[in-house]
Design an enzyme around this catalytic site. Structure first.
Site, PDB file in Angstrom:
ATOM      1  N   ASN A  11       0.868  -1.181   0.000  1.00 52.71           N
ATOM      2  CA  ASN A  11       0.000   0.000   0.000  1.00 52.71           C
ATOM      3  C   ASN A  11       0.904   1.230   0.000  1.00 52.71           C
ATOM      4  O   ASN A  11       1.501   1.558   1.023  1.00 52.71           O
ATOM      5  CB  ASN A  11      -0.894  -0.035   1.253  1.00 52.71           C
ATOM      6  CG  ASN A  11      -1.741   1.210   1.401  1.00 52.71           C
ATOM      7  OD1 ASN A  11      -1.799   2.055   0.495  1.00 52.71           O
ATOM      8  ND2 ASN A  11      -2.407   1.330   2.532  1.00 52.71           N
ATOM      9  N   LYS A  13       0.003   4.231  -0.181  1.00 56.83           N
ATOM     10  CA  LYS A  13      -0.648   5.389   0.451  1.00 56.83           C
ATOM     11  C   LYS A  13      -0.445   6.626  -0.434  1.00 56.83           C
ATOM     12  O   LYS A  13      -0.460   6.498  -1.653  1.00 56.83           O
ATOM     13  CB  LYS A  13      -0.140   5.564   1.890  1.00 56.83           C
ATOM     14  CG  LYS A  13      -0.255   4.252   2.694  1.00 56.83           C
ATOM     15  CD  LYS A  13      -0.005   4.418   4.156  1.00 56.83           C
ATOM     16  CE  LYS A  13      -0.167   3.075   4.874  1.00 56.83           C
ATOM     17  NZ  LYS A  13      -0.047   3.178   6.326  1.00 56.83           N
ATOM     18  N   HIS A  95      -9.503   1.118   5.167  1.00 54.33           N
ATOM     19  CA  HIS A  95      -8.219   1.310   5.851  1.00 54.33           C
ATOM     20  C   HIS A  95      -8.433   2.251   7.039  1.00 54.33           C
ATOM     21  O   HIS A  95      -9.244   3.172   6.965  1.00 54.33           O
ATOM     22  CB  HIS A  95      -7.183   1.882   4.884  1.00 54.33           C
ATOM     23  CG  HIS A  95      -5.794   1.836   5.434  1.00 54.33           C
ATOM     24  ND1 HIS A  95      -5.350   2.726   6.387  1.00 54.33           N
ATOM     25  CD2 HIS A  95      -4.769   0.992   5.200  1.00 54.33           C
ATOM     26  CE1 HIS A  95      -4.095   2.418   6.702  1.00 54.33           C
ATOM     27  NE2 HIS A  95      -3.723   1.369   6.002  1.00 54.33           N
ATOM     28  N   GLU A  97      -6.784   4.629   8.050  1.00 53.22           N
ATOM     29  CA  GLU A  97      -6.547   6.037   7.716  1.00 53.22           C
ATOM     30  C   GLU A  97      -7.766   6.651   7.031  1.00 53.22           C
ATOM     31  O   GLU A  97      -7.939   7.863   7.038  1.00 53.22           O
ATOM     32  CB  GLU A  97      -5.279   6.151   6.857  1.00 53.22           C
ATOM     33  CG  GLU A  97      -4.038   5.889   7.719  1.00 53.22           C
ATOM     34  CD  GLU A  97      -2.847   5.336   6.986  1.00 53.22           C
ATOM     35  OE1 GLU A  97      -2.814   5.380   5.737  1.00 53.22           O
ATOM     36  OE2 GLU A  97      -1.922   4.847   7.668  1.00 53.22           O
ATOM     37  N   GLU A 165      -5.118  -4.931  10.612  1.00 55.63           N
ATOM     38  CA  GLU A 165      -4.090  -3.913  10.798  1.00 55.63           C
ATOM     39  C   GLU A 165      -4.364  -3.157  12.103  1.00 55.63           C
ATOM     40  O   GLU A 165      -5.170  -2.214  12.125  1.00 55.63           O
ATOM     41  CB  GLU A 165      -4.106  -2.914   9.636  1.00 55.63           C
ATOM     42  CG  GLU A 165      -3.824  -3.524   8.290  1.00 55.63           C
ATOM     43  CD  GLU A 165      -3.271  -2.493   7.316  1.00 55.63           C
ATOM     44  OE1 GLU A 165      -2.128  -2.690   6.871  1.00 55.63           O
ATOM     45  OE2 GLU A 165      -3.957  -1.506   7.029  1.00 55.63           O
ATOM     46  N   GLY A 171       2.915   2.180  10.873  1.00 54.65           N
ATOM     47  CA  GLY A 171       3.910   3.244  10.746  1.00 54.65           C
ATOM     48  C   GLY A 171       4.656   3.551  12.030  1.00 54.65           C
ATOM     49  O   GLY A 171       5.338   4.567  12.137  1.00 54.65           O
ATOM     50  N   SER A 210       3.672  -2.255  10.300  1.00 50.91           N
ATOM     51  CA  SER A 210       5.119  -2.346  10.534  1.00 50.91           C
ATOM     52  C   SER A 210       5.718  -3.685  10.106  1.00 50.91           C
ATOM     53  O   SER A 210       6.628  -4.198  10.757  1.00 50.91           O
ATOM     54  CB  SER A 210       5.457  -2.039  12.002  1.00 50.91           C
ATOM     55  OG  SER A 210       5.075  -0.711  12.320  1.00 50.91           O
TER      56      SER A 210
HETATM   57  P1  13P Z   1       3.220   0.309   7.625  1.00 57.36           P
HETATM   58  O1  13P Z   1       3.702  -0.972   6.986  1.00 57.36           O
HETATM   59  O2  13P Z   1       3.950   1.525   7.112  1.00 57.36           O
HETATM   60  O3  13P Z   1       3.165   0.203   9.114  1.00 57.36           O
HETATM   61  O4  13P Z   1       1.693   0.521   7.127  1.00 57.36           O
HETATM   62  C1  13P Z   1       0.803  -0.537   7.221  1.00 57.36           C
HETATM   63  C2  13P Z   1      -0.431  -0.171   6.483  1.00 57.36           C
HETATM   64  O5  13P Z   1      -1.185   0.702   6.879  1.00 57.36           O
HETATM   65  C3  13P Z   1      -0.699  -0.876   5.213  1.00 57.36           C
HETATM   66  O6  13P Z   1      -1.985  -0.628   4.763  1.00 57.36           O
END
Ligand code: 13P
Length: 250
Positions: A11, A13, A95, A97, A165, A171, A210
């Site tokens: 992803n 983002k 997601h 976010e 997740e 992150g 992560s």
């Molecule tokens: P990270 O791998 O940067 O922690 O992000 C995970 C994520 O949100 C994937 O959709």
């Protein structure tokens, strides 16, 4: 029922411009031909150019969100049909976010899942608890509640994937214990079987949060972990390929 083919999805983002296509091409050049599905989910601006650059290869292209409606007066939004037209075959939905930053609740996610099915896209539906919810002992209740609320009955018999997740692991460099990952994945599997019967055994359940080259192999080997949804470490082909290499093959 046999285990689903693992899926490792990157992803990106809100990262990437045309020059990032070189990373996608490097992933495509080295991705395994069988035994694991590999996907990249770039921002919408790169979907068409990435799908042209990777045409004919093994790497699938995914989007990161869609609008529930097929078309109309929705300035700035993109429909599932448009994503498919641009070359996507997958779409990440719900997601954290988007749930936190754009107020998407389970019902909104479920309507986007319906849109993905309408357009022939395979949805990757994300669920996960916050740190507060985990510390309050609510992780399993929150996650299974999100699964029940975000997955419409229309998914029965369709190809889809669930991604666990934990919000606090995204992150941050933090990950749950391996035991905690297994516990949540088993709870998701039990919920899918309750909702879809025998068919609830078919979807892969991804772990995200992560995931790095250094921890991928041990996470991907866990029972009921059917792949990974990778954020930051998917932006560099070398790191993403190292994660793919850690996946047990179907
Ligand atoms: P990270 O791998 O940067 O922690 O992000 C995970 C994520 O949100 C994937 O959709």
């Amino acid at each position: 029922m046999s285990a689903p083919t693992p899926l490792i999805a990157g992803n990106w983002k809100m990262n990437g411009t045309a020059e990032s296509l070189a990373q996608a091409s490097a992933v495509a050049a080295a991705a395994p031909a069988a035994g694991v599905r590999v996907a990249l989910c770039p921002p919408a601006t790169l979907l068409a150019s990435m799908s042209r650059a990777l045409a004919g290869g093994q790497v699938m292209i995914g989007a990161q969100d869609c609008h529930p409606e097929p078309s109309g007066a929705f300035t700035g939004d993109i429909s599932a049909e448009m994503l498919a037209d641009a070359g996507a075959s997958l779409v990440i939905l719900g997601h954290s976010e988007r749930r936190a930053g754009h107020g998407e609740d389970d019902a909104a996610v479920a309507s986007k899942v319906q849109a993905a099915l309408r357009a022939g896209l395979e949805p990757i539906i994300c669920v996960g608890e916050t740190r507060q919810e985990r510390e309050a002992g609510q992780a399993l209740a929150v996650v299974t509640g999100q699964v029940r609320g975000s997955l419409p009955a229309a998914l029965a018999g369709k190809a889809f994937t669930v991604a666990y997740e934990p919000v606090w692991a995204i992150g941050t460099g933090l990950t749950p214990t391996l035991e905690d990952i297994v516990e949540v994945h088993q709870a998701i599997r039990a919920t899918l079987r309750d909702m879809f019967g025998e068919g609830g055994g078919a979807p892969a359940i991804l772990y995200g949060g992560s995931v790095k080259p250094g921890n991928a192999a041990e996470i991907l080997a866990l029972p009921e972990v059917g792949g990974a949804l990778v954020g930051g470490a998917s932006l560099k082909a070398e790191d993403f390929l190292a994660i793919v290499a850690g996946s047990p093959k179907a």
